[in-house]
Design a protein around this motif. Structure first.
Motif, mmCIF file in Angstrom:
data_model
loop_
_atom_site.group_PDB
_atom_site.id
_atom_site.type_symbol
_atom_site.label_atom_id
_atom_site.label_comp_id
_atom_site.label_asym_id
_atom_site.label_seq_id
_atom_site.Cartn_x
_atom_site.Cartn_y
_atom_site.Cartn_z
ATOM 1 N N GLY A 96 -1.697 -3.302 -3.381
ATOM 2 C CA GLY A 96 -2.993 -3.169 -2.729
ATOM 3 C C GLY A 96 -3.630 -1.850 -3.107
ATOM 4 N N SER A 97 -3.568 -0.847 -2.225
ATOM 5 C CA SER A 97 -4.251 0.430 -2.443
ATOM 6 C C SER A 97 -3.286 1.605 -2.387
ATOM 7 N N THR A 114 -8.525 -3.567 -5.339
ATOM 8 C CA THR A 114 -7.898 -2.485 -4.582
ATOM 9 C C THR A 114 -8.643 -1.175 -4.768
ATOM 10 N N ASN A 138 0.850 -1.188 0.000
ATOM 11 C CA ASN A 138 0.000 0.000 0.000
ATOM 12 C C ASN A 138 0.885 1.237 0.000
#
Length: 364
Positions: free
Chosen positions: A189-190, A217, A165
């Motif tokens: 992920g994000s 995501t 992330n």
């Protein structure tokens, strides 16, 4: 005359840079480690101009007030055969200022922050610094600011970094970004460019572009978690991509003020994607901003090419939402609760501006 000539020959043959910069750190990773370890609190270290400092082991952690003037130098972890380590690690009571420097190739196989990590109680200031090509197994490929830490990033470039992330930046602390660019970072992920997990963040006169988030995501450009306070002003969030489901440009679950900015060319491309430009489930206030040419183009019910609001509070003030597109209607603004419009135009979105959920101030 013979003595003068001999002196000139000695300078030329012994290396002009070394003779000209006797007070700068010699061009080696070992010398840089020693200089950091032995520096007094409050000291400034000068690096050799345009030198590349190759590291085969980690630098000492920073637990004091220290300035490193790079003079165009590069500090780089030395390739695939070198053990994993982050480049700079700032501990409690550490205050590190980096100037005119490139930080490259950090690899953190555990924990956050491959290029630079700021731990609780630590502080960082970057001025004209490039943070490049760094990979974290956890969060913050380029820079990670842990809760209780702080960072100022000014006139800097954070690019080609990778993390779970926050490919470029992961923060749970207090961060100010000004006149800087986050580009081509990747989150597994994000938050391809920036992931704000907690704390406060200000982004001004900056560009967040061509960052990516992969998998199921959120936030190709920026991810803002609940409980956070964020302001973005005079900036561009453009051409970011989320291959997941929410927020090609921005995912906002916190409290975001977005002013005098541009959100354009962002894409959410996963099945049933929501919010090509902005996905909101928090509090969103947008003023004097242009949201245009974003898209939610995944399969299924991909919707809200411009803005997708899921139960949050939205105010659009002197703002334009135009020329956005989605797989199903509406392509402009989709919301499941009333929102507030002030002198705002929602127009030329495909397939519709706001239908089937029409709200006051938007027509098709």
């Amino acid at each position: 005359m013979a003595a003068v000539a001999a002196a000139i020959v000695t300078v030329l043959t012994s290396g002009g840079a070394a003779a000209a910069d006797p007070d700068r750190v010699p061009c080696s990773g070992t010398a840089l480690s020693l200089a950091i370890a032995t520096a007094r609190n409050g000291e400034t270290i000068d690096l050799r101009r345009d030198c590349t400092y190759h590291l085969s082991t980690a630098l000492p952690a920073i637990g004091k007030d220290l300035t490193i003037r790079g003079n165009g130098a590069t500090v780089v972890r030395d390739g695939a055969i070198t053990p994993a380590f982050r480049i700079f690690d700032i501990n409690a009571n550490g205050n590190l200022r980096l100037e005119d420097l490139t930080v490259r190739g950090g690899y953190a196989d555990t924990g956050d922050g491959a290029g630079i990590r700021v731990n609780s109680g630590g502080a960082l200031r970057l001025t004209k610094v490039d943070v490049l090509d760094s990979t974290a197994a956890a969060n913050g490929g380029g820079v990670a600011v842990e809760p209780g830490g702080s960072a100022e990033i000014r006139s800097s470039y954070v690019a080609f970094d990778n993390a779970a992330n926050g490919g470029g930046l992961y923060t749970g602390g207090s961060v100010t970004v000004e006149n800087s660019e986050f580009a081509r970072n990747h989150a597994r992920g994000s938050g391809g460019g920036i992931y704000q997990a907690a704390g406060t963040t200000f982004v001004g006169t900056s560009v967040i572009r061509r960052n990516t988030a992969a998998g199921t995501t959120d936030g190709g450009g920026i991810y803002i978690a609940g409980g956070t306070l964020t302001e973005i002003a005079d900036s561009k969030i453009t051409n970011n991509t989320d291959t997941g489901t929410r927020g090609g440009g921005i995912y906002n679950g916190g409290n975001l003020t977005l002013g005098r900015s541009e959100v354009s060319g962002n894409v959410v491309g996963g099945p049933a994607g929501q919010g090509g430009g902005i996905y909101n489930s928090g509090t969103l206030y947008v003023r004097s901003t242009d949201v245009f040419r974003n898209s939610a183009n995944g399969t299924g019910n991909s919707v809200g090419g411009g803005i997708y609001n899921n139960g949050g509070s939205v105010t659009l003030d002197h703002t334009t939402v135009r020329n956005n597109a989605s797989t199903v209607a509406p392509g402009g603004v989709r919301t499941n609760v009333p929102i507030t419009l002030r002198d705002t135009t929602i127009t030329r979105n495909i397939p519709t501006n706001c239908a089937p959920l029409v709200f006051t101030g938007c027509t098709d």
